[in-house]
Write a protein that holds these residues in place. Structure first.
Motif, short mmCIF file in Angstrom:
data_model
loop_
_atom_site.label_atom_id
_atom_site.label_comp_id
_atom_site.label_asym_id
_atom_site.label_seq_id
_atom_site.Cartn_x
_atom_site.Cartn_y
_atom_site.Cartn_z
N GLU A 116 0.89 -1.25 0.21
CA GLU A 116 -0.08 0.03 0.05
C GLU A 116 0.90 1.12 0.19
O GLU A 116 0.46 2.32 -0.27
CB GLU A 116 -1.07 -0.04 1.33
N ARG A 117 1.93 1.18 0.92
CA ARG A 117 2.84 2.56 0.92
C ARG A 117 3.35 2.76 -0.53
O ARG A 117 3.25 3.98 -1.21
CB ARG A 117 3.97 2.08 1.82
N LEU A 118 4.03 1.76 -1.46
CA LEU A 118 4.53 2.06 -2.63
C LEU A 118 3.54 2.54 -3.53
O LEU A 118 3.66 3.50 -4.39
CB LEU A 118 5.07 0.81 -3.17
N ILE A 119 2.24 1.85 -3.47
CA ILE A 119 1.14 2.22 -4.30
C ILE A 119 0.56 3.79 -4.09
O ILE A 119 0.39 4.47 -5.11
CB ILE A 119 -0.02 1.39 -3.98
N ARG A 120 0.55 4.14 -2.88
CA ARG A 120 0.20 5.53 -2.62
C ARG A 120 1.24 6.53 -3.08
O ARG A 120 0.91 7.39 -3.28
CB ARG A 120 -0.12 5.69 -1.15
N MET A 121 2.43 5.96 -3.04
CA MET A 121 3.74 6.92 -3.10
C MET A 121 3.70 7.18 -4.69
O MET A 121 4.17 8.25 -5.34
CB MET A 121 4.94 6.42 -2.81
N VAL A 122 3.38 6.17 -5.57
CA VAL A 122 3.78 6.13 -7.04
C VAL A 122 2.53 6.40 -7.97
O VAL A 122 2.58 7.25 -8.96
CB VAL A 122 4.30 4.79 -7.45
N CYS A 123 1.49 5.62 -7.71
CA CYS A 123 0.50 5.55 -8.69
C CYS A 123 -0.60 6.60 -8.65
O CYS A 123 -1.19 6.93 -7.65
CB CYS A 123 -0.17 4.06 -8.52
N LYS A 124 -1.01 7.13 -9.74
CA LYS A 124 -1.86 7.86 -10.05
C LYS A 124 -3.33 7.28 -10.33
O LYS A 124 -4.35 7.89 -10.56
CB LYS A 124 -1.46 9.10 -11.05
N GLU A 125 -3.03 6.08 -11.02
CA GLU A 125 -4.16 5.54 -11.56
C GLU A 125 -4.43 3.91 -11.14
O GLU A 125 -3.06 3.21 -11.03
CB GLU A 125 -3.94 5.55 -13.19
N LEU A 126 -5.44 3.56 -11.06
CA LEU A 126 -5.68 2.16 -10.48
C LEU A 126 -6.44 1.19 -11.31
O LEU A 126 -7.52 1.50 -11.70
CB LEU A 126 -6.49 1.92 -8.93
N TRP A 127 -5.97 0.03 -11.79
CA TRP A 127 -6.74 -0.74 -12.71
C TRP A 127 -7.04 -2.16 -11.74
O TRP A 127 -6.07 -2.76 -11.20
CB TRP A 127 -6.11 -1.32 -13.84
N VAL A 128 -8.19 -2.46 -11.71
CA VAL A 128 -8.63 -3.77 -10.75
C VAL A 128 -8.77 -4.70 -11.86
O VAL A 128 -9.83 -4.79 -12.77
CB VAL A 128 -9.94 -3.64 -10.11
N CYS A 129 -8.35 -5.80 -11.65
CA CYS A 129 -8.25 -6.99 -12.62
C CYS A 129 -9.01 -8.10 -11.98
O CYS A 129 -8.83 -8.61 -10.93
CB CYS A 129 -6.75 -7.39 -12.98
N GLY A 130 -9.96 -8.50 -12.97
CA GLY A 130 -10.98 -9.68 -12.43
C GLY A 130 -12.14 -9.91 -13.33
O GLY A 130 -12.46 -9.06 -14.02
N CYS A 131 -12.73 -10.92 -13.13
CA CYS A 131 -14.01 -11.17 -14.01
C CYS A 131 -13.86 -10.80 -15.62
O CYS A 131 -14.65 -10.53 -16.21
CB CYS A 131 -15.18 -10.38 -13.64
N GLY A 132 -12.58 -11.42 -16.06
CA GLY A 132 -12.42 -11.32 -17.27
C GLY A 132 -12.15 -9.87 -18.06
O GLY A 132 -12.20 -9.68 -19.25
N THR A 133 -11.98 -8.87 -17.06
CA THR A 133 -11.72 -7.32 -17.53
C THR A 133 -10.98 -6.86 -16.60
O THR A 133 -10.44 -7.02 -15.74
CB THR A 133 -13.19 -6.93 -17.87
N VAL A 134 -10.75 -5.79 -16.96
CA VAL A 134 -10.05 -4.40 -16.26
C VAL A 134 -10.96 -3.25 -15.89
O VAL A 134 -11.10 -2.59 -16.89
CB VAL A 134 -8.52 -4.18 -16.90
#
Length: 631
Positions: free
Chosen positions: A589-607
C-alpha cells in the motif's frame, strides 16, 4: 474427639503426635486436623498426601518449625495411620442400598449420620490460621477424594433417567459436634463418593474414554472447526472449490497461504509471522489486517509492509548496531520517535564534546603551572568520570535512480484494443479488453491472485499473443521488466560485476561497479557470488541489471517482495522522479500510494479503472467483507 488405638506396641497415636509437636494449637484447629486424619485415614497413600492436606495449616501454628520439620511430623503420623488402618476393623461406611434423592427432600429430620455421603461443613471463621490456606487444604483433600471416586464409579440401571445416587462417607466428628451445638453460621453442602451415570451399566473403561474424548472436542469447539477454517481460508483467497482440493494440487504461493491459514486456525499463544504479506494480494492483506486486530494473544511479526505494521503492531522492536531497542506504538510512531531520539543523542554527544574540549583547553593551558596543579588534577579526574558517548552510527542510506535520458514519445505508446485471451477454450482470462498507457502513466494493477494480473503484464510486454484484438506499441518504446521471479532467475555462481559484464559486454569494470553502487551493492558485495547475497541484495542486483539498458518505460511485477522498508522507500522516490511510464503490480500500500495515479482492478475477465484510487478500492473491499460476514 478420641484417637484411634495405636497398634504395634507403644507407637504414639497421631493425636499424641499433634499434641506433643504443636502444644499451642487451638481446640478448633485441633479438631479440624484430627477430623481430616480420622475421616480419611484409609485414603492417604503417602506422606505427600498428608502434607498436602494439612501441612500448610500446621506450619501456620508454629513459627519455630519450617517446611521440612512439618513434613517429618507428617511422616510420623502417616506411619501411625497405616499401622492403625491395617489393625482396625473400622472402615468407611457404605450404604446398604442406593438412596433415592427425591425421597430425601421431604424428610427434614434426617440426621447427618443417616446419610453418610451428604453432610454440611462450617467454615471456621474464628481460627487464627490463614483462612485461604485452610480452604486450599480442604480443596486438595476434596479433589483427592473425587479422583478416587471417579475410579470406582458405578452406572445406574436405567438409561437416560437420573433416578439413584449411591454415597458413602465417614462422618466428620468435629462438624457433627459443631452442628449439634448450633455454632455453625456458614455452611457448604458437600457430596462425596457420589456417582451419576446415564445409559447401561458397564465396566467403566470405554464410557470413560468416550466422555474424555467428548470433553476434549467440546473444549476445542470441534463443532465450529469447519466453519472457522472456511472463514480463514476464504479470507486468504481460497474459493469454496479450492477449499476441497488436495494440498499437493496447489502452487508454492498458495501453499504459503495454507501454512498461514494453519497457523491462524491453531490459535497459538504466540503467533510468529515472517513476512506474511509477501505472497498475498491486497484483498488478502486487508482481510489479514482486520483478522489480526482482534487477535487475543501475542503476535511477533517481521514485515517490510509499512501499512500492515501500522494496522497490526502495538510495539516496534528495532534491530540495529547489534542491539535491540523497543518503541511503543505503530510504525509511523516508531519513525517519529526514533528520529527524535537520534536528534537528542546527537545533541547530547555534541554538548559533551564541547564540554570535554573546554576542560582540555584548561588542562593544556595550566598543565605546568605549579599554582594550578590541584585544579588541573581535579579537571583530569572530571574527564575520567564523564561517560564516554559514542558518535551516532549513520544508517546506510539506500538510493535508487532510474536513468531518464530519452526523448518524449507521443501517445499512445502502449495500447490493447478489444483483446481476448485464454490459455485454453475452457480457461478464458480476458474478453474484449481495452487499455492504454503513455509516458506520464503511473498505473497500479490490483486484484486477487489468479485474476490475471501477471498475464496482463505479459500481454502488454508482447510475451503473450492475444487470441483476438490488437496490441500496439510505439516503435521507440523500450520496456524494462522486473518479474516477481526475477531474483530467482539471476545467475547465482558469478559475482554481481561478472553478471553485468555478461549481460552488457565491452564496458570497463568501473562502470559495472558504479551501476551496482547506485543500488547499494558496493565494495566486497560486488565481487561476492550472487548466491551468497540476501534476498534484498539480489533484488538490488536485479534492479541494477534492468536499469543499465536505460528503458523509457517500466513494467514491475511485485518488486517489493524481498526488499526492506528503506529500499522500498527509495524505490518509490525513484519512480516518482522517473520521467517515463510505469505500470506496477504490487500489494504494498505504501508504494502504491507513493507512485500510482491510476488504479486498474483486474478480475472477472476484464480490467476496471477505479477513479477514487486506492482509498476507493479499499472501501470496496471492506464492503465485500461486510457482505460476506468477515467483519
Amino acid at each position: 474427639m478420641t484417637s484411634r488405638p495405636a497398634g504395634g506396641g507403644n507407637m504414639a497415636t497421631y493425636v499424641e503426635i499433634i499434641r506433643h509437636e504443636f502444644p499451642d494449637i487451638d481446640s478448633e484447629l485441633f479438631q479440624y486436623v484430627t477430623g481430616v486424619l480420622d475421616s480419611s485415614a484409609a485414603d492417604f497413600e503417602s506422606v505427600d498426601e498428608i502434607f498436602e492436606a494439612i501441612g500448610d495449616v500446621l506450619q501456620e501454628v508454629s513459627v519455630s518449625k519450617n517446611k521440612d520439620d512439618v513434613r517429618e511430623i507428617c511422616q510420623k503420623m502417616f506411619n501411625t495411620l497405616k499401622l492403625n488402618t491395617s489393625n482396625s476393623s473400622k472402615s468407611n461406611v457404605l450404604l446398604k442400598a442406593p438412596i433415592q434423592l427425591s425421597q430425601m427432600t421431604g424428610h427434614a429430620d434426617h440426621k447427618t449420620e443417616d446419610v453418610k455421603g451428604i453432610w454440611m461443613m462450617r467454615r471456621d471463621l474464628g481460627t487464627t490460621v490463614d483462612a485461604k490456606k485452610l480452604e486450599k487444604a480442604e480443596a486438595r483433600l476434596k479433589a483427592k477424594q473425587e479422583k478416587r471416586t471417579e475410579k470406582n464409579s458405578q452406572k445406574t440401571a436405567n438409561p437416560l433417567i437420573l433416578e439413584e445416587a449411591s454415597a458413602s462417607q465417614a462422618s466428620n466428628k468435629k462438624e457433627s459436634r459443631l452442628e449439634a451445638s448450633g455454632k455453625n453460621k456458614s455452611y457448604d453442602i458437600k457430596i462425596e463418593n457420589f456417582d451419576v451415570s446415564y445409559g447401561e451399566r458397564g465396566d467403566g473403561s470405554e464410557s470413560s474414554k468416550l466422555t474424555e474424548i467428548y470433553s476434549k472436542l467440546e473444549e476445542i469447539e470441534a463443532d465450529k472447526a469447519p466453519a472457522r477454517a472456511s472463514v480463514i481460508l476464504a479470507g486468504l483467497g481460497f474459493s469454496s472449490k479450492m477449499q476441497q482440493q488436495m494440498t499437493r494440487e496447489f502452487s508454492g504461493g498458495w501453499r504459503m497461504r495454507l501454512a498461514l491459514a494453519r497457523a491462524l486456525f491453531a490459535k497459538p499463544d504466540l503467533l510468529l509471522l515472517d513476512e506474511p504479506t509477501n505472497m498475498l494480494d491486497v484483498r488478502a492483506i486487508l482481510w489479514l489486517e482486520n483478522y489480526l486486530q482482534t487477535w487475543q494473544s501475542t503476535i511477533l511479526v517481521v514485515s517490510h509492509d509499512r501499512n500492515f505494521l501500522n494496522a497490526v503492531a502495538t510495539d516496534i522492536v528495532h534491530l540495529h548496531s547489534q542491539r535491540l531497542e523497543t518503541y511503543r506504538g505503530d510504525y509511523e510512531n516508531f519513525v517519529k520517535t526514533k528520529e527524535e531520539r537520534l536528534k537528542n543523542q546527537q545533541r547530547e554527544y555534541e554538548a559533551q564534546q564541547q564540554y570535554r574540549e573546554h576542560i582540555q583547553v584548561f588542562i593544556d593551558r595550566f598543565r605546568y603551572n605549579a599554582n594550578r596543579a590541584s585544579q588541573v588534577q581535579s579537571k583530569l579526574k572530571l574527564l575520567e568520570k564523564l561517560p564516554e558517548l559514542k558518535p551516532l552510527e549513520k544508517e546506510l542510506e539506500v538510493t535508487i535512480r532510474f536513468p531518464d535520458n530519452f526523448e518524449k514519445l507521443s501517445p499512445p505508446i502502449l495500447q490493447l484494443t478489444e483483446v481476448d485471451f485464454s490459455y485454453s477454450p475452457e480457461h478464458r482470462i480476458f474478453v474484449n479488453l481495452s487499455v492504454s498507457a503513455d509516458q506520464d502513466s503511473r498505473i497500479c494493477i490490483v486484484g486477487e491472485n489468479g485474476a490475471g494480473k501477471t498475464t496482463l503484464l505479459k500481454i502488454l510486454l508482447g510475451d503473450l499473443t492475444p487470441v483476438q484484438g490488437i496490441r500496439h506499441a510505439h516503435r521507440n518504446l523500450k520496456i524494462g521488466y522486473f518479474s516477481q521471479h526475477h531474483v530467482d532467475q539471476l545467475e547465482m555462481n558469478v559475482s554481481s560485476v561478472e553478471l553485468l559484464a555478461s549481460k552488457f559486454p565491452g564496458r570497463p569494470e568501473e562502470e559495472y561497479r558504479h551501476q551496482l553502487g547506485g543500488y547499494g551493492i558496493s565494495g566486497d558485495l560486488a565481487v561476492r557470488p550472487v548466491a551468497s547475497l540476501s534476498g534484498g541484495q539480489k533484488s538490488r542486483v536485479a534492479f541494477a541489471q534492468m536499469t543499465m539498458a536505460q528503458p523509457n518505460f517500466y513494467i514491475l511485477d511485485e518488486p517489493t517482495n524481498h526488499l526492506d522498508m528503506e529500499t522500498i522507500e527509495a524505490l518509490g522516490n525513484a519512480l516518482q522522479k522517473f520521467k517515463g511510464g510505469v505500470i506496477l503490480v504490487s500489494h504494498d500500500e505504501r508504494l502504491i500510494r507513493m507512485v500510482c495515479k491510476e488504479l486498474w482492478v483486474c478480475g472477472c475477465g476484464t480490467v476496471k479503472r477505479v477513479d477514487g484510487g486506492f482509498d476507493e478500492y479499499k472501501d470496496i473491499l471492506q464492503e465485500q467483507f461486510r457482505k460476506e460476514g468477515f467483519l
